[in-house]
Design a protein around this motif. Structure first.
Motif, PDB file in Angstrom:
ATOM      1  N   SER A 103     -20.545  -0.215 -25.412  1.00 18.29           N
ATOM      2  CA  SER A 103     -21.143  -1.322 -26.173  1.00 18.29           C
ATOM      3  C   SER A 103     -22.311  -1.947 -25.419  1.00 18.29           C
ATOM      4  CB  SER A 103     -20.088  -2.394 -26.469  1.00 18.29           C
ATOM      5  OG  SER A 103     -19.709  -3.054 -25.278  1.00 18.29           O
ATOM      6  N   LEU A 127     -24.605  -2.406 -33.888  1.00 18.16           N
ATOM      7  CA  LEU A 127     -23.992  -3.122 -32.754  1.00 18.16           C
ATOM      8  C   LEU A 127     -24.961  -3.194 -31.574  1.00 18.16           C
ATOM      9  CD1 LEU A 127     -21.394  -4.385 -31.498  1.00 18.16           C
ATOM     10  CD2 LEU A 127     -20.856  -2.113 -30.637  1.00 18.16           C
ATOM     11  N   LEU A 144     -17.244  -8.799 -29.418  1.00 15.48           N
ATOM     12  CA  LEU A 144     -16.825  -8.092 -30.639  1.00 15.48           C
ATOM     13  C   LEU A 144     -15.971  -6.876 -30.312  1.00 15.48           C
ATOM     14  CD1 LEU A 144     -20.136  -8.317 -32.714  1.00 15.48           C
ATOM     15  CD2 LEU A 144     -17.961  -9.415 -33.250  1.00 15.48           C
ATOM     16  N   VAL A 145     -16.386  -6.129 -29.303  1.00  8.07           N
ATOM     17  CA  VAL A 145     -15.621  -4.925 -28.947  1.00  8.07           C
ATOM     18  C   VAL A 145     -14.232  -5.310 -28.444  1.00  8.07           C
ATOM     19  CG1 VAL A 145     -15.487  -3.030 -27.282  1.00  8.07           C
ATOM     20  CG2 VAL A 145     -17.627  -3.485 -28.485  1.00  8.07           C
ATOM     21  N   TYR A 183     -12.243  -6.902 -31.692  1.00  3.26           N
ATOM     22  CA  TYR A 183     -11.920  -6.066 -32.858  1.00  3.26           C
ATOM     23  C   TYR A 183     -11.459  -4.670 -32.490  1.00  3.26           C
ATOM     24  CZ  TYR A 183     -13.836  -9.654 -35.860  1.00  3.26           C
ATOM     25  OH  TYR A 183     -14.040 -10.822 -36.512  1.00  3.26           O
ATOM     26  N   VAL A 184     -11.970  -4.129 -31.401  1.00  3.29           N
ATOM     27  CA  VAL A 184     -11.588  -2.758 -31.041  1.00  3.29           C
ATOM     28  C   VAL A 184     -10.376  -2.768 -30.124  1.00  3.29           C
ATOM     29  CG1 VAL A 184     -12.379  -0.614 -30.000  1.00  3.29           C
ATOM     30  CG2 VAL A 184     -13.988  -2.029 -31.292  1.00  3.29           C
ATOM     31  N   ARG A 199     -20.082 -11.837 -35.256  1.00  2.00           N
ATOM     32  CA  ARG A 199     -19.561 -11.277 -36.512  1.00  2.00           C
ATOM     33  C   ARG A 199     -20.567 -11.471 -37.640  1.00  2.00           C
ATOM     34  NH1 ARG A 199     -14.164 -13.413 -36.792  1.00  2.00           N
ATOM     35  NH2 ARG A 199     -15.200 -15.364 -37.291  1.00  2.00           N
ATOM     36  N   LEU A 230     -23.593  -9.188 -36.982  1.00  2.00           N
ATOM     37  CA  LEU A 230     -23.223  -7.788 -37.238  1.00  2.00           C
ATOM     38  C   LEU A 230     -23.166  -7.518 -38.729  1.00  2.00           C
ATOM     39  CD1 LEU A 230     -22.227  -5.122 -35.827  1.00  2.00           C
ATOM     40  CD2 LEU A 230     -19.909  -5.950 -36.283  1.00  2.00           C
TER      41      LEU A 230
END
Lengths: 162, 270
Positions: free
Chosen positions: A29, A107, A118-119, A122-123, A150, A153
């Protein structure tokens, strides 16, 4: 931590199996490049073996790995003289059959401070509190970054017609 | 599908392949083959830093306390070494060493001499216990207090009043009336007592060594020197309104520099 060669190999493999994808995603990322991300994972593990830190539990070990791989990735990014070249090259990297490069491209257009949050959220499904610990920011700051990231994105994803 | 869901799905599709993991593993092992784990030096450990920080904080606090204490003591010693205090002590020491020319005051080691910056020297005797202690009054009242003693050189008898005295010092017992009764609102002086005793004990030199209230009487320790011997004595002064002041004198022979035996008991009355 004093391990034999075999034990050390088993231990590194265990780290790779457990946290390899986490470190890879974090680095990816930031550097936006699969080969560089792999290098960052490797550098992080070299540091891990060299310093042989003692962790009270696995949670601390995980946090340490995320922090180090993130710092390594940021350092690499700073060393790059031409970011545009990196961004142009990263599209050529093949990482998997079903990978969706659209969202990844979007991203990579976000500032790094939003990407990491975010990574991780959410990941890797970190909680906001865990992200605040790893990135050493306040919970409210992480929440704000998460909200803005968010939104950015989503907006840019729609702008690209995805 | 939302962008964040898309991101999650895309990221999960990107993972380290088995080949990549093997490559990383072999590279890590190769890079660390000749290097032993580098332990961080002990001074980099968080525990050491915390302990060192705590120790440094304690040292700083102790240093500040020490400095403040030294400065305060320095100020006090400077104040204590002021000229008036030395003067007062020297005067009293000189008096104690004299034998025939000045009034002699008994100064025991536990006595405390204070100099408050005024010409008077406050003399706190442990015999009085506390300056503000209540004492029984002759009329049964307990409503007055002793507030201290003072030595006033300038208020002593003039030269000529006491032939044997070159410098006279009066010990003033300061009493303060709590109520409006004026009966005890007076200052008693050793010099006055001494003069009266000298009239009664003519031909002898009388020195008053100490003077204190004992119940309803005022007791004094005196030193009587005559032709035969030096005697120590106790004087009890009883203030009787109807008949005047009554003195009880008990003399002791001074043979071994100790007060051992009672020689006589002589009542000197009006």
């Amino acid at each position: 931590m004093s391990l034999s060669r075999v034990q050390q190999e088993e231990h590194i493999r265990h780290i790779l199996d457990t946290y390899g994808d986490l470190m890879y995603h974090m680095s990816l990322s930031i550097v936006g490049n699969a080969s560089d991300a792999e290098d960052m994972v490797q550098d992080t593990l070299v540091t891990y073996v060299s310093e042989a830190p003692d962790f009270p539990d696995e949670a601390h070990e995980k946090q340490w790995l995320v922090k180090v791989v993130r710092n390594n990735s940021l350092m690499l990014l700073r060393k790059q003289k031409n970011r545009e070249r990196i961004l142009s090259e990263q599209a050529k990297v093949s990482v998997g059959k079903d990978a969706d490069y659209g969202i990844m491209d979007v991203l990579r257009t976000l500032p790094e401070k939003y990407r990491s949050v975010l990574v991780l959220f959410y990941v890797e499904e970190y909680s906001v509190e865990e992200i605040a610990k790893v990135l050493r920011h306040s919970v409210s700051a992480i929440k704000m970054r998460l909200q803005r990231g968010r939104k950015m994105l989503s907006e840019r994803y729609k702008e690209n017609g995805q | 599908m939302k962008a964040e869901e898309q991101l999650k799905q895309s990221m999960q599709d990107m993972h380290l392949s088995v080949e990549a993991k093997n490559r990383i593993l072999s590279n890590v092992l190769a890079e660390t083959a000749d290097t032993k784990p580098e332990k961080r030096p002990f001074y980099c450990s968080p525990v050491f830093r915390r302990v060192a920080g705590a120790c440094a904080a304690v040292i700083v606090v102790l240093g500040i306390v020490f400095a403040v204490t030294v400065m305060r003591n320095g100020g006090l010693s400077e104040k204590d070494s002021s000229a008036p205090k030395e003067t007062s002590e020297n005067v009293l020491a000189m008096d104690a060493q004299s034998t025939d020319s000045v009034y002699v005051f008994s100064i025991s080691p536990q006595d405390r001499i204070e100099y408050d910056g005024t010409p008077d020297i406050t003399y706190n005797s442990p015999d009085i216990k506390a300056p503000n202690s209540e004492l029984a009054a002759p009329n049964g009242k307990t409503d007055y207090k002793i507030i201290g003693w003072s030595v006033s050189p300038e208020e002593g008898p003039k030269e000529g009043e006491n032939a044997n005295s070159t410098t006279a010092y009066n010990v003033w017992r300061k009493e303060r009336e709590v109520t409006e009764d004026q009966y005890f609102q007076k200052l008693l002086t050793l010099a006055a007592l001494e003069r009266e005793l000298k009239e009664k004990l003519s031909g002898k030199t009388v020195y008053v060594l100490s003077f204190e209230k004992n119940g309803e009487r005022y007791d004094a320790t005196i030193l009587v020197t005559g032709e035969e011997a030096t005697r120590y004595g106790y004087v009890g002064m009883e203030d009787v309104p109807s008949s005047g002041t009554r003195y009880h004198v008990v003399l002791r022979r001074n043979e071994t520099s100790q007060m051992l035996e009672i020689d006589t008991m002589e009542e000197i009355s009006d």
